[in-house]
Design an enzyme around this catalytic site. Structure first.
Site, PDB file in Angstrom:
ATOM      1  N   HIS A 121       0.833  -1.213   0.000  1.00  0.00           N
ATOM      2  CA  HIS A 121       0.000   0.000   0.000  1.00  0.00           C
ATOM      3  C   HIS A 121       0.862   1.255   0.000  1.00  0.00           C
ATOM      4  CE1 HIS A 121       1.085  -0.419   4.209  1.00  0.00           C
ATOM      5  NE2 HIS A 121       0.721   0.838   4.408  1.00  0.00           N
ATOM      6  N   ASP A 123       0.467   4.929   2.011  1.00  0.00           N
ATOM      7  CA  ASP A 123      -0.307   5.306   3.197  1.00  0.00           C
ATOM      8  C   ASP A 123      -1.492   6.214   2.877  1.00  0.00           C
ATOM      9  OD1 ASP A 123       1.166   3.835   5.049  1.00  0.00           O
ATOM     10  OD2 ASP A 123       2.698   5.390   5.199  1.00  0.00           O
ATOM     11  N   HIS A 270       4.805   0.175   0.255  1.00  0.00           N
ATOM     12  CA  HIS A 270       5.514  -0.633   1.248  1.00  0.00           C
ATOM     13  C   HIS A 270       4.610  -1.721   1.792  1.00  0.00           C
ATOM     14  CE1 HIS A 270       3.571   2.646   3.416  1.00  0.00           C
ATOM     15  NE2 HIS A 270       3.568   1.865   4.486  1.00  0.00           N
ATOM     16  N   ARG A 285       4.825   6.448  14.148  1.00  0.00           N
ATOM     17  CA  ARG A 285       4.954   6.987  12.787  1.00  0.00           C
ATOM     18  C   ARG A 285       4.454   8.426  12.760  1.00  0.00           C
ATOM     19  NH1 ARG A 285       1.375   4.428   8.168  1.00  0.00           N
ATOM     20  NH2 ARG A 285       0.292   6.424   8.117  1.00  0.00           N
TER      21      ARG A 285
HETATM   22  C1  SIN Z   1       2.956   1.130   7.889  1.00  0.00           C
HETATM   23  O1  SIN Z   1       3.133   2.307   8.177  1.00  0.00           O
HETATM   24  O2  SIN Z   1       2.279   0.781   6.943  1.00  0.00           O
HETATM   25  C2  SIN Z   1       3.645   0.096   8.755  1.00  0.00           C
HETATM   26  C3  SIN Z   1       5.005  -0.187   8.230  1.00  0.00           C
HETATM   27  C4  SIN Z   1       5.789  -1.038   9.176  1.00  0.00           C
HETATM   28  O3  SIN Z   1       5.340  -1.294  10.299  1.00  0.00           O
HETATM   29  O4  SIN Z   1       6.882  -1.442   8.795  1.00  0.00           O
END
Ligand code: SIN
Length: 294
Positions: A121, A123, A270, A285
């Site tokens: 995805h 974000d 990612h 995050r």
């Molecule tokens: C995410 O922000 O999608 C999670 C990425 C992660 O935990 O590595």
């Protein structure tokens, strides 16, 4: 006489690696020629000079995701680093630190029913103006596993056939947060909103900084391509998802405690690996606001 495609030297997709001008304030160690670089020589807990901030921006534009090791940041320092790149985004569903709605909790342990971001995805692409970038700081790592994969959506676009590029040009797709978010964070005590974001974006977007074209559909949020019969849209999206997940476009980051990753959601996707249960992986995050894709 030979039939089929004429063979030319090199792989079907060729990434041209340019000689790059040196950096003055950082070291940049590429993980692969196509995506990802580890940045050294900088302490993100200290105020950054304009030159260092510009060079971080440049390293992000050149590598799509950049990694920093051995950083020791307070919540405020993590937020301040994010603010150097724009206003901060508040996630429409996920839990956050008690005093900071902009500090999203990323946490999975023995009792978790799921972990964040397990599928490919970009974000919150369901927002009208999806995030420009995300800055994930992991403080607690499992003994093994918990890597994050990143994929270059310029490279995925460039590697499409000219016919496919023409076909996709001008198409838009609907991105929807409903399936992803409803009920997802109940284990953190989060109550659902009446509605989650939904937006229509170009299938191919132009990056506002590099002006390069990138594929902008993802398994996590994209529901259908507008104006196509649904079975055709499903078939095209299935092909694009398979194509963009080719390992040639990827790097894989192995976290250590106090590592930080900064990725550009406009040109990279990612996917997080939840292969470490029953161990704990935990951090925060900070997400930087973006613009409406065009
Ligand atoms: C995410 O922000 O999608 C999670 C990425 C992660 O935990 O590595």
């Amino acid at each position: 006489m030979a039939t089929g495609m004429q063979r030319v030297p090199g792989p079907r997709y060729k990434h041209i690696v340019d000689e790059e001008a040196p950096y003055a304030t950082l070291t940049v160690d590429k993980l692969t020629p196509i995506i990802g670089a580890e940045i050294g020589g900088i302490d993100l807990s200290q105020p950054l000079s304009n030159k260092a901030a510009d060079e971080i921006h440049r390293a992000l534009a050149e590598n799509l995701v950049i990694f920093f090791r051995d950083q020791h940041l307070t919540e405020e320092q993590h937020l301040a680093f994010g603010r150097m790149f724009g206003d901060l985004h508040i996630h429409p569903a996920a839990p956050h630190a008690p005093d900071h709605p902009e500090l999203m909790i990323i946490h999975a342990d023995r009792n978790s029913p799921r972990a964040n971001g397990e599928g490919w995805h970009s974000d919150v692409s369901c927002d009208e103006a999806p995030p420009m970038g995300s800055i994930l700081y992991i403080k607690t790592c499992p003994p093994k596993g918990g890597d994050t994969l990143f994929a270059n959506m310029y490279a995925a676009y460039d590697a499409l056939s000219d016919r496919m590029k023409q076909y996709l040009e001008g198409l838009t797709a609907v991105h929807d947060g409903e399936d992803n978010y409803r009920g997802t964070y109940a284990n953190f005590g989060v109550k659902d909103r009446p509605v989650y974001p939904r937006a229509e974006h170009p299938v191919i977007r132009i990056h506002p900084v590099t002006k390069r074209k990138a594929l902008f559909v993802n398994r996590g949020f994209t529901r259908y391509i507008v104006g196509l019969p649904r079975d055709e849209s499903d078939g095209i999206l299935r092909y694009l998802y398979e194509h963009m997940a080719h390992p040639l476009f990827q790097c894989r980051f192995r976290w250590r405690e106090n590592s930080l990753a900064f990725w550009d959601n406009r040109c990279a996707q990612h996917r997080a690996m939840w292969d470490y249960w029953p161990h704990t992986r935990s951090g925060f995050r900070v997400t930087v606001q973006g613009d409406k894709p065009y």
